[in-house]
Structures are given as structure tokens and as C-alpha cells.
Design a protein around this motif. Structure first.
Motif, mmCIF file in Angstrom:
data_model
loop_
_atom_site.group_PDB
_atom_site.id
_atom_site.type_symbol
_atom_site.label_atom_id
_atom_site.label_comp_id
_atom_site.label_asym_id
_atom_site.label_seq_id
_atom_site.Cartn_x
_atom_site.Cartn_y
_atom_site.Cartn_z
ATOM 1 N N ASP A 79 21.306 40.090 24.010
ATOM 2 C CA ASP A 79 20.555 40.228 25.258
ATOM 3 C C ASP A 79 21.158 39.309 26.290
ATOM 4 O O ASP A 79 21.526 38.175 26.026
ATOM 5 C CB ASP A 79 19.077 39.882 25.020
ATOM 6 N N TYR A 159 17.554 46.784 13.383
ATOM 7 C CA TYR A 159 17.090 47.240 14.689
ATOM 8 C C TYR A 159 18.100 46.943 15.790
ATOM 9 O O TYR A 159 18.161 47.652 16.794
ATOM 10 C CB TYR A 159 15.726 46.620 15.015
ATOM 11 N N THR A 160 18.914 45.906 15.637
ATOM 12 C CA THR A 160 19.910 45.591 16.660
ATOM 13 C C THR A 160 20.889 46.750 16.838
ATOM 14 O O THR A 160 21.179 47.185 17.961
ATOM 15 C CB THR A 160 20.679 44.310 16.281
ATOM 16 N N PHE A 163 18.981 50.013 18.195
ATOM 17 C CA PHE A 163 18.722 49.972 19.638
ATOM 18 C C PHE A 163 20.018 50.128 20.429
ATOM 19 O O PHE A 163 20.047 50.771 21.484
ATOM 20 C CB PHE A 163 18.038 48.652 20.014
ATOM 21 N N HIS A 167 20.815 53.051 23.046
ATOM 22 C CA HIS A 167 21.193 52.754 24.433
ATOM 23 C C HIS A 167 22.433 53.554 24.819
ATOM 24 O O HIS A 167 22.506 54.128 25.918
ATOM 25 C CB HIS A 167 21.456 51.256 24.580
ATOM 26 N N PHE A 189 10.552 56.148 21.302
ATOM 27 C CA PHE A 189 10.093 54.759 21.272
ATOM 28 C C PHE A 189 8.571 54.660 21.263
ATOM 29 O O PHE A 189 8.022 53.694 20.764
ATOM 30 C CB PHE A 189 10.625 54.006 22.495
ATOM 31 N N LEU A 192 6.558 50.863 24.373
ATOM 32 C CA LEU A 192 7.351 49.650 24.160
ATOM 33 C C LEU A 192 6.542 48.380 24.376
ATOM 34 O O LEU A 192 7.026 47.286 24.081
ATOM 35 C CB LEU A 192 8.569 49.651 25.092
ATOM 36 N N TYR A 197 6.884 45.905 18.749
ATOM 37 C CA TYR A 197 8.220 45.646 19.288
ATOM 38 C C TYR A 197 8.447 44.181 19.631
ATOM 39 O O TYR A 197 9.477 43.838 20.214
ATOM 40 C CB TYR A 197 8.456 46.494 20.534
ATOM 41 N N HIS A 209 10.680 40.100 23.024
ATOM 42 C CA HIS A 209 10.789 41.533 22.776
ATOM 43 C C HIS A 209 12.049 41.813 21.973
ATOM 44 O O HIS A 209 13.103 41.220 22.204
ATOM 45 C CB HIS A 209 10.835 42.282 24.103
ATOM 46 N N VAL A 211 13.599 44.789 21.837
ATOM 47 C CA VAL A 211 14.445 45.761 22.525
ATOM 48 C C VAL A 211 15.199 45.069 23.660
ATOM 49 O O VAL A 211 14.575 44.356 24.463
ATOM 50 C CB VAL A 211 13.608 46.928 23.070
ATOM 51 N N LEU A 215 17.974 48.234 28.005
ATOM 52 C CA LEU A 215 17.441 49.460 27.408
ATOM 53 C C LEU A 215 15.985 49.669 27.823
ATOM 54 O O LEU A 215 15.571 50.805 28.087
ATOM 55 C CB LEU A 215 17.554 49.385 25.883
ATOM 56 N N ARG A 216 15.214 48.621 27.913
ATOM 57 C CA ARG A 216 13.823 48.746 28.360
ATOM 58 C C ARG A 216 13.751 49.267 29.793
ATOM 59 O O ARG A 216 12.908 50.108 30.129
ATOM 60 C CB ARG A 216 13.114 47.401 28.245
#
Length: 451
Positions: A79, A159-160, A163, A167, A189, A192, A197, A209, A211, A215-216
Motif C-alpha cells: 500500500d 489476500y494480497t 486483491f 486490481h 467484493f 468493503l 475486510y 483495511h 484492501v 483498489l478501494r
């Protein structure tokens, strides 16, 4: 093909069970956007936020795996620019297998693509590494490869990677103008804002978060498209802005504060964009005018506000915004200022003056494709269609093609001859014969050629 309905955010069974979660995580208490003591938009940024790479990377394959997990080459980006804080508590593992439902992802239609692109001899294999497909501008193949790896080759608890692949999938669908499909697939999703999440590293740990932020932001926009409610998009951006203010108030250093300040401003600009798409241009102008106009970012906001007022038809307000943007920086951008001044002539109903302005800019910036295209459009408005056609045809051969260039040249073909389809197909064959360089997307749609 099975349809995919919306996932109820309250039904945790659809989201999978926790692998190691001692207690349910309640939704955190929140503050209003005005409760922040240090307003993120009040202070001028001492330095710009760390730039984020526009290149999409792909997760790596474990070297100890007995068989190739996927044709991916590089690790997913973390991130954006936030400092990493280490905690002694092990992260909680969750089951994200609901993201791997094959029925949630559509077969991409080929009917929207001109035949020369479907039959081009230099198309790479869909089995190529996703990095390679992205770097060469083959976004359709990258979207297909991302979905395949997402469904079949990624553990449900990773999940990394999940996601990251999602994306890539959604971004590539938008880049090939399949926004409707992207909006439908983004519904996988669910909500979110659900506590599912969020992560909690234990007592004293940071709760954040799962995500990635970018992407969010994309999912908020696609949610508005998918449900046909622009106001849903505005509400989503305001929810993200509230989170930016809350995170800003808790930031421990100036670098982290700058990241959240930049994100907050980005949310504000995106709200204006939604208002424009709703047709509320006046509201978009007032909204942009209400954003803080200090610093370099403030200049960018003023320039966007100038374009909004031009679309609204208020030339006087556009001139005021442009003058304010020009005086707010010590290093004016001659190309940008000159382009906007030329567009003001066009908005005033003086295409001849616009031709003169763009001609002067082309003399100063002979390699700028956008200036050449705007000059060609102004020449068309003044009836000099042969000059406009020649200029755009030269531009196709000299620069990387872009959508508006192909669309405008196809329009000129329609004005010049009734046998315009032959010219359009020849243009499509020329575009399909080039090798992708990653500067722009390689594939173009029927709509770009007006077929």
C-alpha cells in the motif's frame, strides 16, 4: 454463463470462515469530517507525496513450489508510501475463496474489436507473464490472465495476491472500455466497509483495511456504474475522505500526513468528476472552487476547475480560474497555459483565433501530439478539412496513436467520402500492425473507428 448477484455484506458465511480469529471485530467508532484538529487541507505541503508507479506488477512464484503456480514475475506492490510498523502479533488469516468464484468473471466479448486486432500476427500468448502483457499494452490478454490466476492458481488465504490480481483485472477492463463488465465483477467484493475486510494486530496493534487504497477507490467508482447511481459514488468518496481525515489525525510523522492529505484531495477531485458525469457542471465548479487552492496541488485543481467551467459555458469564470492558476506558481507551464488560452478562443466562438494560437504552440512544441490534434480540430471548424486530414494522418505515422486521434480521423473520413469504411479499416489494419510499446494500449475498439 452464470450470473453473479450482489453479496450481502452481513452474511459472513459467503465470505468464508476465519482460520484463526478469537473474537469478532466490531466496527470502529468514527468522527465527522470536521472533527480533525489539524485540517489536512489547511496546511501547505512541504513536499509532494512519494510518487506511485503507474506500472502494474505481478506476484512472484515461490521457488520451492513443485509446479508453476502462475506465469507471474514480480511481487505485488504494498500500500502506497505509508510507513511499515511491525507488531509482535501474528496476522489473522481469513478465507477469501468467495473472490475465486469463476461465475463472477465474464468472458470478454470479441464483437467490439475490429477484425485486424483479433487476427494480428504479433499478438503475444495469453500464457505470457502478466508483466509482459501490461508493458506491451495488451490489456485484454492481461485481464484474461489475471482472472485465470485469480480463480485457479492462488491460495484462498493469500489476500494480497488475490486483491492484486483483482486490481489488474478491473483496471484492464476499464482500459479496454469494458466498464460495464468491470462494474459487474466489482460486486464480488460486496461491502468493503464490512468488518471482515479490516485487520487487527491485537492489543496495541494498528487496525487497518486489507484492501489496497487504489483498489478501494476504483471499486467505489465501479459501484456507482454497476448500480446506475452516481450518488452512490459520491457517498463512497466521502466515506473514503472521512477515513483520510481520521488517519491524518492519527499519523505519527509528516510523511504519513502528506500521504493522507494527498488522498483526501484526490477524493475531492473525484467527487467533482462524478458531478460532471451526472451533468451537474455548475455543482462541480462550485465544489472545485471550495477545495483548498494552496500550493502546487491547488494549481492543478484550478486548472481542472477551468475545464469544468468551459464545459459549462461560463467563459468568464474559466478565465478567472486560469488567471488564478497561472499566478499561483513561480514556474508557469507554457504548454498547458497556451493550450487552455487557445481553448478559451474556441469557447468564445473564434475558431480562427484558436487556429492561430495552436499554430503558435505547434511551432514551439512540434512534437506534442495533443497540440497537433487540437490544431487539426480547429482547422476542421474553419472549413480547412484537407489540411486537418493531412495533419492527423501524419500524426498517426509519427506518434503513438490514442483514442481521440483515431476517432477524429475516422470522422474526417466520413466527411470526405461515402466509402469511408475502407479508410477506417485501413487505419485499423495500420494500428493492429504496430508492436505494443506500453505507452498506450495496443487494442482499440469498433467505437474508436466509428465502425
Amino acid at each position: 454463463m452464470a450470473s453473479h448477484g450482489r453479496i450481502n455484506s452481513t452474511d459472513e458465511r459467503r465470505r468464508g470462515a476465519y482460520i484463526a480469529c478469537p473474537v469478532a471485530i466490531p466496527r470502529r467508532s468514527t468522527k465527522g469530517p470536521l472533527d480533525v484538529d489539524d485540517d489536512p487541507l489547511a496546511a501547505l505541503a512541504a513536499q509532494t507525496a512519494p510518487p506511485t508507479s503507474s506500472r502494474l506488477h505481478s506476484p512472484s512464484r515461490p521457488s520451492h513450489s513443485p509446479a508453476p503456480r502462475s506465469r507471474l514475475t514480480s511481487p505485488p506492490p504494498s500500500d502506497t508510501g505509508l510507513p511499515v510498523r511491525l507488531h509482535d502479533h501474528a496476522p489473522l488469516l481469513k478465507d477469501f475463496s468467495f473472490l475465486q468464484d469463476a461465475s463472477a468473471y465474464h468472458v470478454l466479448p470479441a464483437s467490439t474489436v475490429p477484425p485486424p486486432f483479433l487476427n494480428a500476427p504479433n499478438i503475444p500468448s495469453v500464457a505470457s507473464p502478466i508483466d509482459t502483457l501490461l508493458l506491451s499494452g495488451h490489456y485484454r490478454l492481461a485481464a484474461i490472465a489475471a482472472a485465470r490466476n485469480l480463480v485457479a492458481n492462488t491460495p484462498a488465504t493469500d489476500y494480497t495476491t488475490l486483491f492484486h490480481l483483482l486490481h489488474i483485472r478491473l483496471s484492464c477492463l476499464c482500459l479496454i472500455n469494458e466498464h460495464a463488465l468491470a462494474a459487474q465483477e466489482a460486486k464480488v467484493f460486496g461491502d468493503l466497509n464490512s468488518s471482515f475486510y479490516y485487520r487487527d494486530d491485537g492489543d496495541g496493534g494498528a487496525r487497518g483495511h486489507l484492501v489496497p487504497w487504489e483498489l478501494r477507490v476504483l471499486v467505489v467508482r465501479l459501484a456507482a456504474l454497476g448500480y446506475g447511481e452516481w450518488r452512490k459514488g459520491i457517498m463512497g468518496y466521502y466515506e473514503l475522505a472521512r477515513e483520510c481525515r481520521e488517519a491524518f489525525s492519527k499519523a505519527e510523522d509528516d510523511a504519513e500526513k502528506e500521504v493522507w492529505r494527498t488522498r483526501l484531495r484526490d477524493c475531492g477531485v473525484r467527487v467533482a468528476n462524478v458531478l460532471v458525469e451526472m451533468g451537474d457542471l455548475e455543482g462541480a465548479g462550485r465544489h472545485l472552487a471550495g477545495l483548498d487552492a494552496g500550493g502546487e496541488e491547488g494549481q492543478d485543481t484550478r486548472l481542472m476547475e477551468t475545464l469544468v467551467w468551459l464545459r459549462l459555458g461560463d467563459v468568464a469564470a474559466a478565465r478567472r480560474c486560469l488567471a488564478s492558476a497561472s499566478t499561483s506558481t513561480s514556474t508557469p507551464d507554457a504548454l498547458l497555459d497556451g493550450t487552455l488560452h487557445a481553448l478559451l478562443h474556441l469557447a468564445d466562438g473564434s475558431p480562427s483565433a484558436a487556429v492561430s494560437a495552436f499554430s503558435a504552440l505547434r511551432t514551439t512544441f512540434p512534437s506534442d501530439a495533443m497540440v497537433a490534434q487540437n490544431l487539426a480540430v480547429c482547422l476542421l471548424y474553419t472549413g480547412r478539412i484537407a489540411e486537418a486530414r493531412s495533419l492527423l494522418q501524419d500524426l498517426v505515422d509519427e506518434s503513438a496513436p490514442f483514442h481521440s486521434l483515431v476517432f477524429n480521423l475516422s470522422t474526417i473520413y466520413e466527411l470526405c467520402t461515402e466509402r469511408n469504411r475502407e479508410g477506417k479499416m485501413e487505419l485499423a489494419r495500420k494500428m493492429a500492425a504496430r508492436r505494443g510499446d506500453g505507452g498506450v494500449g495496443w487494442e482499440m475498439s469498433n467505437a474508436d473507428f466509428k465502425l
